[in-house]
Design an enzyme around this catalytic site. Structure first.
Site, PDB file in Angstrom:
ATOM      1  N   CYS A 193      -0.180  -3.184   5.590  1.00 42.92           N
ATOM      2  CA  CYS A 193       1.251  -3.416   5.779  1.00 42.92           C
ATOM      3  C   CYS A 193       1.753  -2.861   7.107  1.00 42.92           C
ATOM      4  CB  CYS A 193       2.035  -2.862   4.583  1.00 42.92           C
ATOM      5  SG  CYS A 193       3.703  -3.569   4.429  1.00 42.92           S
TER       6      CYS A 193
ATOM      7  N   GLU B  63      -2.306  -6.831  -0.017  1.00 45.86           N
ATOM      8  CA  GLU B  63      -1.778  -5.598  -0.600  1.00 45.86           C
ATOM      9  C   GLU B  63      -1.066  -5.923  -1.916  1.00 45.86           C
ATOM     10  OE1 GLU B  63       1.360  -2.082   0.797  1.00 45.86           O
ATOM     11  OE2 GLU B  63       1.600  -4.136   1.510  1.00 45.86           O
TER      12      GLU B  63
ATOM     13  N   LYS C 239      -4.558   3.851   2.372  1.00 46.68           N
ATOM     14  CA  LYS C 239      -3.538   3.770   3.421  1.00 46.68           C
ATOM     15  C   LYS C 239      -3.237   5.144   3.987  1.00 46.68           C
ATOM     16  CE  LYS C 239       1.048   1.717   4.245  1.00 46.68           C
ATOM     17  NZ  LYS C 239       2.174   0.992   3.623  1.00 46.68           N
TER      18      LYS C 239
END
Length: 529
Positions: free
Chosen positions: A400, A286, A349
């Protein structure tokens, strides 16, 4: 007398009393400390059931407000140090607010545990089960509220080296949490007795100890992994590192991109010299390209240079501008050698982090802290699971903190993912946060029977086998390239098939226990005398 000191003997058996406050308050604090030490980087997983038992003992037979107060003490003792990495670069206020919010859920748990005390007294054998379902119910609520919840600190995530981890293959993180809390319930049931009455005390204790041993043995007996596709792929993790840790890594965007390009070019040189097998897929973390490579020709050229040199597709963690004015996307973008970005293989995301990647109620939040204005553009969520077909393998990509959310990971597997990939950026945190995140990856690998990896900008990165073992873990705040062969998986574990239903069933039992305790309390209130 204080609120904590006031008890209502009408709701408990005659002569029954809670622990004295002089013992209950330290027990509640010690419960939080024991739970904390069960998590990485400490990793003393047997202390998780001990923490559960201490909290259960502290709140047993107390009023609701007293139980809530003691639960809150446990929550503060757990979450304040567990989430300390959130204050490294944003100041103390966000850390304090988040810690107190999470502690409030343990306050609810403390009140609920106090409420079901009559059931535990009447049916002592049910006490471990009551403890288990209440913990699952508390986590189910905390994982979803507010703004989508914050599942950090679930009991299941403390068990990455425990025999109970394998239970994830049967019922996911909720079943592991249930088992840990049941183990704590067995401990408190064994300990809650008048030890002055020595004759016969060993018999129930021996039985409860046998039940605890059986629970741990059941975890070790669960088979892990699923039927494989019979193929393996070679995957490279590129951890390029950043010039400086902290929030200003965004100001170093070109340097961070260059780090990942240069590390990939060095890997290509070793492949060309015969010192390293050519990877089938390369994974960057990321924020490896916070310069939008679809809009910035220079950034795109550098990524193409790396992909062409290594001769394999690269999964790039990129910040993409749009789709609306003032909006951005946190994405995993597949970049192929020779042709560049594959716009059909992009994952956006789905769960941006509130107050970090977007600011809900911005005008109100600004009155609490001006730090919210650091988030200049709101990240918009994606609407599709991260199922990306690289050619050699189908990746299940999550970004994440998304690894903490059960449904987001499961959706990639039911969508056809053969490998699990977690792209993350730990440059604004520390090694404790990174290791806590890697523990979640280990649970997900076991839960879905898939080999997995975590690729971080600064570490910790590493590969995880379907039975939860870590291979090739990197250091923190360093550059590294790790290459491993990974087995492809194409089946489903019972946990993958069951989805959310184990959690629903256990939460329903928690609600039933609360209702049953209400009936029992009402009967005692109206009983003669």
């Amino acid at each position: 007398m204080t609120t904590l000191e006031q008890e209502q003997p009408r709701t408990i058996a005659e002569g029954a009393r809670p622990l004295p406050l002089t013992l209950a308050v330290p027990a509640a604090v010690l419960a939080g400390m024991a739970l904390l030490l069960a998590f990485p980087p400490y990793g003393w997983w047997p202390l998780a059931p001990v923490g559960v038992a201490l909290l259960a003992a502290a709140v047993h037979r107390r009023r609701l407000r007293a139980g809530a107060g003691l639960g809150f003490l446990t929550g503060v003792a757990l979450f304040a140090p567990l989430l300390e990495w959130t204050n490294l670069h944003t100041g103390y206020l966000p850390w304090a607010l988040l810690s107190l919010l999470q502690a409030a859920y343990l306050a609810l748990l403390g009140a609920a545990t106090a409420w079901v005390s009559p059931l535990a007294d009447r049916h002592r054998a049910a006490w471990p089960l009551l403890t288990g379902v209440l913990w699952v119910g508390q986590e189910a609520l905390r994982d979803r509220t507010p703004f989508g919840g914050f599942p950090w600190g679930r009991l299941a995530f403390s068990q990455d080296t425990s025999p109970l981890l394998k239970l994830a293959a049967l019922g996911g993180a909720p079943l592991v949490t249930f088992a840990v809390a049941v183990a704590g319930g067995l401990l408190v049931t064994a300990a809650w007795r008048d030890w002055r009455r020595a004759p016969g005390q060993w018999r129930p204790v021996a039985g409860l100890t046998a039940a605890l041993v059986a629970l741990l043995a059941a975890g070790t007996a669960v088979p892990t992994g699923v039927r494989g596709a019979g193929d393996t792929v070679t995957v490279a993790i590129v951890q390029g590192n950043v010039p400086r840790l902290g929030l200003d890594f965004n100001a170093q965007r070109q340097a961070v991109l260059n780090n990942h390009v240069d590390a990939t070019l060095e890997l290509a040189r070793r492949v060309a010299e015969g010192g390293q097998d050519r990877p089938d897929v390369v994974v960057w973390p990321e924020n490896s390209s916070d310069i939008d490579p679809l809009r910035n020709p220079g950034a795109g050229e550098r990524i193409s240079q790396a992909a062409d040199a290594i001769g394999a597709p690269i999964l790039v963690g990129a910040v993409l501008v749009g789709p609306g004015q003032g909006e951005v996307r946190n994405a995993g973008l597949l970049w192929r050698p020779g042709t560049g970005p594959d716009l059909d293989q992009v994952y956006t995301k789905r769960h941006p982090v509130p107050f970090a990647e977007y600011v809900p109620l911005r005008s109100i939040a600004r009155k609490v802290s001006s730090q919210v204005d650091r988030v200049r553009s709101d990240f918009v969520p994606g609407d599709r699971p991260g199922v990306l077909n690289t050619g050699p393998a189908v990746l299940g990509d999550v970004i994440c903190f998304e690894v903490a959310y059960d449904g987001i990971v499961r959706d990639t597997v039911t969508g056809g993912a053969q490998l699990l990939v977690v792209q993350t950026n730990n440059a604004t945190f520390d090694v404790a946060e990174a290791r806590q995140q890697l523990a979640m990856v280990r649970l997900r690998a076991v839960e879905h029977g898939r080999a997995a990896l975590m690729a971080s900008t600064v570490g910790v990165s590493g590969f995880v086998t379907p039975d939860g073992r870590v291979d090739g873990a990197t250091g923190f705040n360093t550059a590294a390239v790790v290459v491993r062969q990974m087995e492809l998986g194409d089946g489903r574990t019972p946990a993958t098939t069951a989805g959310v239903w184990p959690e629903v069933a256990l939460t329903a039992l928690a609600v039933a226990a609360l209702a049953g305790a209400a009936v029992l309390r009402r009967r005692r209130e109206v009983a003669p005398g």
